[in-house]
Write a protein that holds these residues in place. Sequence first.
Motif, short mmCIF file in Angstrom:
data_model
loop_
_atom_site.label_atom_id
_atom_site.label_comp_id
_atom_site.label_asym_id
_atom_site.label_seq_id
_atom_site.Cartn_x
_atom_site.Cartn_y
_atom_site.Cartn_z
N GLY A 207 0.81 -1.21 0.00
CA GLY A 207 0.00 0.00 0.00
C GLY A 207 0.84 1.27 0.00
O GLY A 207 2.03 1.27 0.35
N SER A 208 0.20 2.35 -0.38
CA SER A 208 0.91 3.64 -0.48
C SER A 208 1.28 4.20 0.89
O SER A 208 2.28 4.91 1.02
CB SER A 208 0.03 4.65 -1.23
OG SER A 208 -1.21 4.83 -0.56
N LEU A 209 0.49 3.91 1.91
CA LEU A 209 0.81 4.42 3.25
C LEU A 209 2.13 3.86 3.75
O LEU A 209 3.01 4.61 4.20
CB LEU A 209 -0.32 4.08 4.23
CG LEU A 209 -1.61 4.88 4.13
CD1 LEU A 209 -2.61 4.39 5.17
CD2 LEU A 209 -1.36 6.36 4.30
N TYR A 210 2.28 2.56 3.65
CA TYR A 210 3.51 1.91 4.13
C TYR A 210 4.71 2.38 3.32
O TYR A 210 5.75 2.76 3.89
CB TYR A 210 3.34 0.39 4.03
CG TYR A 210 4.49 -0.40 4.61
CD1 TYR A 210 4.46 -0.83 5.94
CD2 TYR A 210 5.60 -0.73 3.84
CE1 TYR A 210 5.50 -1.57 6.47
CE2 TYR A 210 6.66 -1.46 4.37
CZ TYR A 210 6.60 -1.88 5.68
OH TYR A 210 7.64 -2.60 6.21
N GLN A 211 4.58 2.36 2.00
CA GLN A 211 5.69 2.76 1.15
C GLN A 211 6.06 4.23 1.35
O GLN A 211 7.23 4.61 1.35
CB GLN A 211 5.33 2.51 -0.32
CG GLN A 211 5.14 1.04 -0.66
CD GLN A 211 6.41 0.23 -0.49
OE1 GLN A 211 7.52 0.75 -0.63
NE2 GLN A 211 6.26 -1.06 -0.18
N GLY A 212 5.03 5.07 1.53
CA GLY A 212 5.30 6.49 1.72
C GLY A 212 6.04 6.78 3.00
O GLY A 212 6.94 7.64 3.04
N ASN A 224 -6.80 13.37 11.50
CA ASN A 224 -8.23 13.07 11.35
C ASN A 224 -8.34 11.99 10.29
O ASN A 224 -8.43 12.27 9.10
CB ASN A 224 -9.01 14.32 10.96
CG ASN A 224 -10.52 14.11 11.02
OD1 ASN A 224 -11.00 12.99 11.20
ND2 ASN A 224 -11.27 15.17 10.87
N LEU A 225 -8.34 10.73 10.72
CA LEU A 225 -8.22 9.61 9.80
C LEU A 225 -9.37 9.55 8.80
O LEU A 225 -9.18 9.10 7.67
CB LEU A 225 -8.15 8.30 10.60
CG LEU A 225 -7.91 7.02 9.79
CD1 LEU A 225 -6.59 7.10 9.04
CD2 LEU A 225 -7.95 5.79 10.69
N SER A 226 -10.55 10.00 9.19
CA SER A 226 -11.71 9.91 8.30
C SER A 226 -11.54 10.74 7.03
O SER A 226 -12.24 10.52 6.04
CB SER A 226 -12.97 10.35 9.04
OG SER A 226 -12.87 11.70 9.46
N LEU A 227 -10.63 11.71 7.02
CA LEU A 227 -10.43 12.57 5.87
C LEU A 227 -9.42 12.01 4.87
O LEU A 227 -9.24 12.58 3.80
CB LEU A 227 -9.95 13.96 6.32
CG LEU A 227 -10.88 14.72 7.27
CD1 LEU A 227 -10.26 16.07 7.63
CD2 LEU A 227 -12.26 14.91 6.66
N TYR A 228 -8.79 10.89 5.21
CA TYR A 228 -7.73 10.35 4.36
C TYR A 228 -8.25 9.11 3.61
O TYR A 228 -8.77 8.17 4.22
CB TYR A 228 -6.51 9.97 5.19
CG TYR A 228 -5.80 11.15 5.79
CD1 TYR A 228 -4.76 11.77 5.11
CD2 TYR A 228 -6.16 11.66 7.03
CE1 TYR A 228 -4.09 12.87 5.65
CE2 TYR A 228 -5.51 12.75 7.58
CZ TYR A 228 -4.48 13.34 6.88
OH TYR A 228 -3.84 14.43 7.43
N PRO A 229 -8.11 9.09 2.28
CA PRO A 229 -8.54 7.92 1.53
C PRO A 229 -7.75 6.67 1.88
O PRO A 229 -8.22 5.55 1.68
CB PRO A 229 -8.31 8.31 0.06
CG PRO A 229 -7.79 9.70 0.05
CD PRO A 229 -7.59 10.16 1.45
N GLY A 230 -6.52 6.84 2.38
CA GLY A 230 -5.69 5.70 2.74
C GLY A 230 -6.21 4.91 3.92
O GLY A 230 -5.61 3.88 4.29
#
Length: 288
Positions: A207-212, A224-230
Amino acid sequence: MEAGNLLGFIPLNQPPQRLVHSRRLSSFPSFVTVKASISSQGGSGYRGPKPRREWIADWVSKNDDLVRSLPIYVGGLSLLAVLFNRTVSGIAPVADASSSQSRADLLTLGLAVTNILNGLVWLSIRPKTISVVNPNGVKCQRIASNLPDFVISELLWAWDSLSDVTCCRSLVIVYDGKCILQIGFAAASSSNGSDAVAVDTNKLIEGSLYQGVLKSAPQSYLANLSLYPGKSQLPFLPSNTQAVILQPLGDKGIAIIGGDTIRGFTSSDQAWITLIGEKLDATLTKVI
């Protein structure tokens, strides 16, 4: 001096101590016990600097409605004062442009009306209240079985520390392509509501989160996790997780810390989590 001597012998990897552990999950064992006491012989104690208390800020926060209404009261009293002044001074009620008193009264009336409108704006605009939420999930404790005891103790120490002094409710550690720790609240399995959703390390790593996080190296804070598509890349966390910190563990792993409050992790929490991540990376490198 006693307090300074005592603090000098406390290891750096001990977390701040709290007197009330209301957030600790009772089913989790604790392998590390931190005890510290300051002798009170001779009436001596801590004599270092103490945090300043902002009395004005505290009073304003406790009397929010009154403070927001103050411009209305000030504006209303100003209007009454102008009318009373014109009445007792014998000035004609009709404004005369050639009179300096009339011009001063008109200016005062304008300022009074501005105060009243400002108070109405303050009452109509209020910040959204941020509250703590209870995670929608089940409690779990999964630790890799091939880890030495001292590593397990340090992992549990990290969990106890984070859950006691921050808003952390979930902790997942992935290192060298394996999930070595999943503890706290987790999302409930759709097939069996009493089981926690396991961490799919392959999907997480791709996933992009881990790689980023691994590429950027610094800590990533999703306030605010709800605002992030990840968010969809973290299906093992409770569905109502409010905030997440992605803390890299060197270049071989990551710690995922879920919180129960929007913007609940302070700058001090983030700095301390960074140090914990470095400590865990140094320990895990020895055995993995």
